[in-house]
Design a protein around this motif. Structure first.
Motif, PDB file in Angstrom:
ATOM      1  N   VAL A 150       0.851  -1.187   0.000  1.00 39.04           N
ATOM      2  CA  VAL A 150       0.000   0.000   0.000  1.00 39.04           C
ATOM      3  C   VAL A 150       0.891   1.243   0.000  1.00 39.04           C
ATOM      4  O   VAL A 150       1.835   1.348   0.787  1.00 39.04           O
ATOM      5  N   GLY A 151       0.591   2.178  -0.894  1.00 37.73           N
ATOM      6  CA  GLY A 151       1.422   3.370  -1.012  1.00 37.73           C
ATOM      7  C   GLY A 151       0.956   4.513  -0.137  1.00 37.73           C
ATOM      8  O   GLY A 151      -0.010   4.397   0.614  1.00 37.73           O
ATOM      9  N   GLY A 152       1.665   5.624  -0.243  1.00 34.47           N
ATOM     10  CA  GLY A 152       1.308   6.798   0.529  1.00 34.47           C
ATOM     11  C   GLY A 152       2.495   7.390   1.239  1.00 34.47           C
ATOM     12  O   GLY A 152       3.629   6.945   1.091  1.00 34.47           O
ATOM     13  N   ALA A 164      -4.028   9.997   2.466  1.00 32.54           N
ATOM     14  CA  ALA A 164      -5.174   9.780   1.582  1.00 32.54           C
ATOM     15  C   ALA A 164      -4.965   8.627   0.616  1.00 32.54           C
ATOM     16  O   ALA A 164      -5.891   7.849   0.347  1.00 32.54           O
ATOM     17  N   THR A 165      -3.761   8.493   0.063  1.00 35.94           N
ATOM     18  CA  THR A 165      -3.499   7.423  -0.902  1.00 35.94           C
ATOM     19  C   THR A 165      -3.645   6.057  -0.245  1.00 35.94           C
ATOM     20  O   THR A 165      -4.316   5.157  -0.772  1.00 35.94           O
ATOM     21  N   ALA A 166      -3.028   5.904   0.912  1.00 35.96           N
ATOM     22  CA  ALA A 166      -3.126   4.628   1.628  1.00 35.96           C
ATOM     23  C   ALA A 166      -4.570   4.340   2.033  1.00 35.96           C
ATOM     24  O   ALA A 166      -5.050   3.205   1.902  1.00 35.96           O
ATOM     25  N   LEU A 167      -5.270   5.361   2.490  1.00 37.67           N
ATOM     26  CA  LEU A 167      -6.657   5.190   2.925  1.00 37.67           C
ATOM     27  C   LEU A 167      -7.534   4.718   1.776  1.00 37.67           C
ATOM     28  O   LEU A 167      -8.343   3.790   1.925  1.00 37.67           O
ATOM     29  N   LEU A 168      -7.385   5.336   0.599  1.00 35.18           N
ATOM     30  CA  LEU A 168      -8.188   4.949  -0.563  1.00 35.18           C
ATOM     31  C   LEU A 168      -7.920   3.506  -0.954  1.00 35.18           C
ATOM     32  O   LEU A 168      -8.850   2.749  -1.257  1.00 35.18           O
ATOM     33  N   GLU A 200      -7.141   6.642  11.688  1.00 32.70           N
ATOM     34  CA  GLU A 200      -8.099   6.639  10.581  1.00 32.70           C
ATOM     35  C   GLU A 200      -7.842   5.463   9.643  1.00 32.70           C
ATOM     36  O   GLU A 200      -8.780   4.785   9.196  1.00 32.70           O
ATOM     37  N   LEU A 201      -6.577   5.195   9.360  1.00 26.72           N
ATOM     38  CA  LEU A 201      -6.240   4.074   8.483  1.00 26.72           C
ATOM     39  C   LEU A 201      -6.599   2.749   9.140  1.00 26.72           C
ATOM     40  O   LEU A 201      -7.132   1.842   8.488  1.00 26.72           O
ATOM     41  N   LYS A 202      -6.354   2.632  10.428  1.00 22.70           N
ATOM     42  CA  LYS A 202      -6.691   1.403  11.142  1.00 22.70           C
ATOM     43  C   LYS A 202      -8.208   1.178  11.148  1.00 22.70           C
ATOM     44  O   LYS A 202      -8.677   0.039  11.002  1.00 22.70           O
ATOM     45  N   ARG A 203      -8.984   2.248  11.291  1.00 23.50           N
ATOM     46  CA  ARG A 203     -10.453   2.104  11.247  1.00 23.50           C
ATOM     47  C   ARG A 203     -10.893   1.599   9.874  1.00 23.50           C
ATOM     48  O   ARG A 203     -11.820   0.778   9.773  1.00 23.50           O
TER      49      ARG A 203
END
Length: 264
Positions: A150-152, A164-168, A200-203
């Protein structure tokens, strides 16, 4: 003639009372104001004042009825990678026992999860999606793994990509199992993190996964961190160390279906 324990408590100065409360926090993780007031023969108001001062100093987080020790996990990734290596390896061996062939595994960043990457057996027939470059590197060129990184943005001191990139990318995944990183875990307060973007990413990982597993070193249990990730009941598998007291195991089992102890 030795003073009795009660006489010693009665004679405590305010700073000594505060030091004793901090000791209780470091020993038990969670303290209750009512219990401390009874033990110290003082008012709950006084105890709450001490807890407020300790919270302002960064030692604890105020919660309903008392306080939780702040997790000691707020350290740069480079330091955490070299701490408790053998203990994390034992947790990892226990954690990979729930993995099955052909699964899509979401592997969060973190030093214990890097140990899990190491512990996954060759020819496991897995797709591993991870935001941890270190975990991805441990799986490259090994048979039986399709690795998706996963990038970001990788923040200074962080163990994996955020933003944002990783989250998407995480939101577009449907994983069978997620090994979630946790900075802190408490049966009442749940899973927490030190960074808002990380939380946020963990959620998002929790929402994108069929089952959630966490492997935790003992010092993170019964502790707090500033940003909530998920309630304790959202965790399907919790892997803990053999030294965790039976009473604490019981409190964890009350909120998590599968609490598994990593044997030495």
């Amino acid at each position: 003639m030795q003073r009795s324990r009660q006489e010693a408590i009665d004679g405590l100065l305010p700073e000594q009372r505060e030091a004793l409360i901090l000791e209780r926090l470091r020993t038990h993780g969670r303290v209750l104001a009512a219990e401390l007031a009874a033990e110290l023969q003082t008012s709950e108001h006084t105890v709450r004042r001490h807890l407020r001062e300790l919270a302002e100093q960064g030692h604890c987080k105020r919660v309903y009825g008392g306080a939780l020790l702040i997790s000691p996990a707020d350290k740069p990734a480079a330091i955490r990678m070299h701490e408790a290596v053998d203990r994390k390896a034992r947790l990892a061996v226990a954690a990979v026992s729930i993995v099955r062939p052909k699964q899509i595994i979401l592997l969060d960043a973190g030093s214990t999860n890097v140990a899990i990457a190491n512990a996954l057996p060759d020819d496991a027939d897995l797709t591993v999606v991870t935001n941890s470059p270190e975990a991805g590197a441990r799986l490259l060129n090994r048979p039986g793994f399709d690795v998706i990184l996963v990038g970001g943005r990788i923040a200074r001191g962080a163990a994996g990509s955020l933003g944002a990139t990783a989250l998407l990318q995480i939101q577009q995944i449907r994983a069978d199992l997620c090994f979630l990183g946790a900075c802190a875990f408490d049966p009442d307060e749940g899973v927490a993190a030190f960074d808002a973007e990380d939380a946020e990413l963990k959620r998002a990982m929790v929402k994108s996964s069929g089952r959630i597993a966490i492997a935790l070193t003992s010092e993170k249990l019964m502790t707090a961190a500033p940003f909530a990730v998920a309630p304790a009941g959202a965790v399907d598998y919790l892997f803990v160390e053999a030294e965790v007291p039976a009473a604490r195991i019981a409190s964890l089992k009350a909120v998590c279906d599968n609490v598994m102890v990593a044997r030495s």
